[in-house]
Write a protein that holds these residues in place. Structure first.
Motif, short mmCIF file in Angstrom:
data_model
loop_
_atom_site.label_atom_id
_atom_site.label_comp_id
_atom_site.label_asym_id
_atom_site.label_seq_id
_atom_site.Cartn_x
_atom_site.Cartn_y
_atom_site.Cartn_z
N ALA A 31 40.56 29.88 29.76
CA ALA A 31 39.58 29.71 28.67
C ALA A 31 38.31 30.53 28.89
CB ALA A 31 39.22 28.23 28.54
N ALA A 32 38.16 31.13 30.07
CA ALA A 32 36.93 31.87 30.39
C ALA A 32 36.88 33.20 29.65
CB ALA A 32 36.85 32.12 31.89
N SER A 33 35.67 33.72 29.50
CA SER A 33 35.50 35.03 28.88
C SER A 33 35.44 36.09 29.98
CB SER A 33 34.21 35.07 28.06
OG SER A 33 33.09 34.99 28.93
N ILE A 34 35.67 37.32 29.59
CA ILE A 34 35.60 38.42 30.55
C ILE A 34 34.19 38.53 31.13
CG2 ILE A 34 35.77 40.94 30.79
CD1 ILE A 34 38.05 40.86 28.72
N GLN A 35 33.19 38.30 30.28
CA GLN A 35 31.80 38.38 30.74
C GLN A 35 31.50 37.30 31.78
OE1 GLN A 35 32.67 38.36 27.45
NE2 GLN A 35 32.31 40.54 27.05
N GLY A 44 35.22 42.58 38.47
CA GLY A 44 34.75 43.49 37.44
C GLY A 44 35.44 43.15 36.13
N PRO A 45 35.13 43.87 35.07
CA PRO A 45 35.76 43.58 33.77
C PRO A 45 37.28 43.72 33.78
CG PRO A 45 33.88 45.06 33.49
CD PRO A 45 34.08 44.88 34.95
N ALA A 46 37.80 44.72 34.49
CA ALA A 46 39.25 44.93 34.51
C ALA A 46 39.95 43.78 35.25
CB ALA A 46 39.59 46.26 35.19
N ILE A 51 42.99 38.59 35.38
CA ILE A 51 43.06 37.21 35.86
C ILE A 51 43.17 36.24 34.69
CG2 ILE A 51 41.76 35.39 37.06
CD1 ILE A 51 43.03 37.52 38.92
N ILE A 52 42.43 36.49 33.62
CA ILE A 52 42.51 35.63 32.43
C ILE A 52 43.93 35.69 31.85
CG2 ILE A 52 41.70 35.35 30.04
CD1 ILE A 52 38.92 36.31 31.09
#
Length: 141
Positions: A31-35, A44-46, A51-52
């Motif tokens: 449920a988490a956001s990349i940010q 990092g973003p990638a 992981i999400i």
């Protein structure tokens, strides 16, 4: 709740860092956001996006249901019985140093396979010799 370390790419060290940020389960990661994940040290973003996605994929899989064991039948019981050891001595039953010990005592350690191979070679040589036609000697006048 699904353990956070079941998500592919999350080991013990990453789990500690994520728990410090309040992310304690695979459901939290899905449920988490990349940010939000990018704010965690080492993410990092990638990696956060990967992981999400891994967490969502893990949660989308149906949990495996334990299969009940089938009732034993007479055929299965026969198949699972352990065979009785035979009275014949196998190579495993013989002491390992038997040949060496016999040779050390002055006796010959027999190696039947080598002597048979030598006998076969001798037989082949005799057959070749016998099958070759003898060369005729030409008499000179």
């Amino acid at each position: 709740m699904t353990e956070i370390t079941q998500v592919s790419g999350i080991g013990q060290a990453a789990a500690v860092l994520l728990k410090e940020q309040g992310l304690t389960s695979a459901e939290d990661l899905a449920a988490a956001s990349i940010q939000a994940l990018s704010a965690v040290k080492g993410f990092g973003p990638a990696r956060a996006a990967r992981i999400i996605a891994n967490a969502q994929q893990l949660l989308a899989q149906p949990e495996p249901q334990p299969q009940p064991e089938p009732e034993p039948t007479a055929e299965r019981e026969k198949a699972t019985e352990t065979p009785q050891p035979s009275a014949k001595k196998t190579q495993e039953d013989k002491p390992k140093g038997a040949k060496k010990a016999k040779a050390a005592k002055g006796g010959k350690a027999k190696n039947k396979s080598k002597s048979k191979a030598k006998d076969k070679d001798k037989d082949k040589a005799k057959k070749k010799k016998a099958s070759k036609p003898k060369a005729k000697k030409d008499k000179k006048p």
